[in-house]
Design an enzyme around this catalytic site. Structure first.
Site, mmCIF file in Angstrom:
data_model
loop_
_atom_site.group_PDB
_atom_site.id
_atom_site.type_symbol
_atom_site.label_atom_id
_atom_site.label_comp_id
_atom_site.label_asym_id
_atom_site.label_seq_id
_atom_site.Cartn_x
_atom_site.Cartn_y
_atom_site.Cartn_z
ATOM 1 N N ILE A 186 40.239 96.561 0.558
ATOM 2 C CA ILE A 186 41.394 97.001 -0.221
ATOM 3 C C ILE A 186 41.790 95.894 -1.200
ATOM 4 O O ILE A 186 41.459 94.713 -1.018
ATOM 5 C CB ILE A 186 42.580 97.367 0.702
ATOM 6 C CG1 ILE A 186 42.979 96.177 1.576
ATOM 7 C CG2 ILE A 186 42.238 98.577 1.546
ATOM 8 C CD1 ILE A 186 44.185 96.434 2.449
ATOM 9 N N TYR A 234 40.915 88.988 11.969
ATOM 10 C CA TYR A 234 42.165 89.579 11.468
ATOM 11 C C TYR A 234 42.766 90.518 12.509
ATOM 12 O O TYR A 234 42.083 90.993 13.416
ATOM 13 C CB TYR A 234 41.928 90.337 10.159
ATOM 14 C CG TYR A 234 41.077 91.571 10.313
ATOM 15 C CD1 TYR A 234 41.644 92.810 10.621
ATOM 16 C CD2 TYR A 234 39.693 91.511 10.177
ATOM 17 C CE1 TYR A 234 40.857 93.936 10.769
ATOM 18 C CE2 TYR A 234 38.898 92.637 10.340
ATOM 19 C CZ TYR A 234 39.493 93.844 10.634
ATOM 20 O OH TYR A 234 38.700 94.973 10.793
ATOM 21 N N TYR A 278 46.318 101.675 0.781
ATOM 22 C CA TYR A 278 45.733 103.013 0.726
ATOM 23 C C TYR A 278 46.601 104.009 -0.033
ATOM 24 O O TYR A 278 46.285 105.197 -0.051
ATOM 25 C CB TYR A 278 45.467 103.512 2.156
ATOM 26 C CG TYR A 278 44.480 102.652 2.902
ATOM 27 C CD1 TYR A 278 43.115 102.707 2.622
ATOM 28 C CD2 TYR A 278 44.916 101.765 3.878
ATOM 29 C CE1 TYR A 278 42.215 101.897 3.306
ATOM 30 C CE2 TYR A 278 44.024 100.951 4.568
ATOM 31 C CZ TYR A 278 42.668 101.016 4.272
ATOM 32 O OH TYR A 278 41.785 100.220 4.937
ATOM 33 N N PHE A 318 46.714 98.819 14.062
ATOM 34 C CA PHE A 318 45.788 99.901 13.732
ATOM 35 C C PHE A 318 44.338 99.425 13.631
ATOM 36 O O PHE A 318 43.412 100.234 13.676
ATOM 37 C CB PHE A 318 46.207 100.571 12.416
ATOM 38 C CG PHE A 318 46.249 99.644 11.237
ATOM 39 C CD1 PHE A 318 45.105 99.364 10.502
ATOM 40 C CD2 PHE A 318 47.438 99.045 10.863
ATOM 41 C CE1 PHE A 318 45.144 98.518 9.417
ATOM 42 C CE2 PHE A 318 47.486 98.192 9.772
ATOM 43 C CZ PHE A 318 46.340 97.912 9.042
ATOM 44 N N ASP A 319 44.093 98.090 13.528
ATOM 45 C CA ASP A 319 42.726 97.568 13.439
ATOM 46 C C ASP A 319 42.768 96.069 13.719
ATOM 47 O O ASP A 319 43.772 95.402 13.423
ATOM 48 C CB ASP A 319 42.136 97.835 12.051
ATOM 49 C CG ASP A 319 40.636 97.559 12.027
ATOM 50 O OD1 ASP A 319 40.035 97.413 13.117
ATOM 51 O OD2 ASP A 319 40.080 97.490 10.914
ATOM 52 N N PHE A 372 48.625 91.865 7.621
ATOM 53 C CA PHE A 372 47.392 91.347 8.215
ATOM 54 C C PHE A 372 47.575 89.880 8.561
ATOM 55 O O PHE A 372 48.003 89.076 7.718
ATOM 56 C CB PHE A 372 46.211 91.478 7.242
ATOM 57 C CG PHE A 372 45.703 92.886 7.072
ATOM 58 C CD1 PHE A 372 44.738 93.397 7.922
ATOM 59 C CD2 PHE A 372 46.207 93.688 6.073
ATOM 60 C CE1 PHE A 372 44.269 94.693 7.759
ATOM 61 C CE2 PHE A 372 45.748 94.993 5.907
ATOM 62 C CZ PHE A 372 44.777 95.491 6.747
#
Length: 368
Positions: free
Chosen positions: A318, A289, A344, A299-300, A360
């Site tokens: 999540i 991902y 979040y 961010f990731d 994502f």
């Protein structure tokens, strides 16, 4: 035309009439409140008292010195020239001209001071520049239109312009005939002048057969061309119609993209269909991902090495992942758009600001 010379000003205090004896002509242009406003709701009225007109002129022959010593008399009823209201109308424009040595009295009602501003003006006529206006110039202009130098051909006696009696009607008609325009040739005349084309009986038959074939119609309504085959235009139209149908089918296929939205508002856009059974809650998924914010900031991510593994539907990730990945199979590639309520929420997580919508790009490597 009046010319402004200097600034004129006057402050009016409530309850006091101010007499203004102008030493020169002046124009009143503006009335406005001062810096301090005592009454913020009351209206202020500006009044003007003019000199009263004397009832009779019996004393005109008296000494002028006695007239100068008399106190000027003003009209009892003033003229209201404006109103000012704090917060609404705090300034007003005028164009009032007062002449020299004619006194007036001004007064304001209310509780606020009023400032009057204007200009001293000069209303005397402007002189002509030297040489601009000259009475002798008129005579020069008249001479300029003289006919002394005009050609003698123009300066003819009007009687000479009349037709001579010696000219008979025949001569006049003769002159007219001389200038008659040439007759305009018509299309029929041109055709007559052209050499006719020598045609054979065979050509006439061929032309007749062409006309007959053009008039014939097929049962479908298509005209029969000379060679007996369908016209190319009709073929082009049919081919265009088929192309349109194919494009419409392709467009419908494009519209039927595999895009769905979950109960929590997660959008799942499947870009590549996988194979095998669909993922269900309780199964372990291995994933690749890339997580991005709406501004494109990553961010990731997990794009190499050991894949990210979790159990679907157990709350290990999540809510947007649990809902969005359900139903995908091995090899599926999709884009998940997850709202803050399924991500979040109002919490800040590392590089993720509060209330962020996350995107994502995911790929399912395995399902166990």
């Amino acid at each position: 035309m009046a010319v402004s010379i200097a600034i004129w000003s006057q402050v009016l205090t409530p309850g006091a009439r101010v007499r203004v004896i102008p030493g020169s002509d002046f124009r009143l242009t503006t009335a406005t409140f001062g810096e301090d406003i005592v009454d913020e709701k009351g209206r202020t009225t500006i009044k003007l008292y003019r000199l009263a007109i004397p009832e009779n002129d019996e004393d005109e022959g008296e000494d002028e010195d006695e007239d100068d010593e008399k106190e000027p008399t003003f009209e009892k009823d003033p003229v209201v020239i404006g109103h000012l209201i704090p917060g609404k109308i705090e300034s007003q424009l005028f164009d009032l001209v007062f002449t020299e040595d004619e006194p007036v009295e001004l007064e304001v009602t209310g509780k606020n001071k009023v400032h009057l501003v204007g200009n001293y003006i000069d209303q005397s006529p402007l002189p002509f520049p030297d040489g601009e206006y000259d009475s002798e110039g008129d005579e020069d202009d008249e001479d300029a239109y003289g006919l002394e130098e005009v050609s003698s051909d123009v300066a003819m006696d009007p009687n000479d312009l009349l037709m001579d009696d010696s000219d008979s009607d025949e001569s006049v008609h003769a002159k007219i005939e001389e200038v008659k325009p040439k007759p305009v040739e018509t299309k029929a005349d041109k055709k007559d002048k052209k050499r006719p084309r020598e045609s054979t009986e065979g050509d006439a038959e061929a032309e007749g057969s062409k006309k007959d074939k053009k008039k014939k119609k097929l049962e479908s309504g298509t005209a029969v061309p000379v060679n007996g085959t369908p016209e190319k235009k009709e073929e082009k139209k049919e081919s265009k119609k088929e192309e349109k149908k194919e494009k419409e089918k392709d467009g419908k296929k494009e519209k039927k993209k595999n895009v769905r939205t979950t109960k929590s508002g997660v959008t799942v856009d499947v870009r590549t269909e996988g194979k095998g059974p669909a993922a269900k809650n309780g199964q372990k998924l291995s994933m690749r991902y890339i997580g991005k914010l709406q501004n494109g900031h990553v961010f990731d991510k997990n794009v190499k090495g050991a894949p990210f593994t979790f159990t679907l539907g157990k709350g290990e990730v999540i809510k947007g992942w649990d809902e969005g990945l359900a139903g995908l199979n091995v090899g599926s590639e999709a884009v998940l758009t997850i709202p803050p309520s399924a991500a979040y929420g109002n919490k800040k997580m590392d590089d993720i600001p509060a209330n962020s919508t996350l995107t994502f790009e995911v790929k399912v490597l395995s399902i166990k």
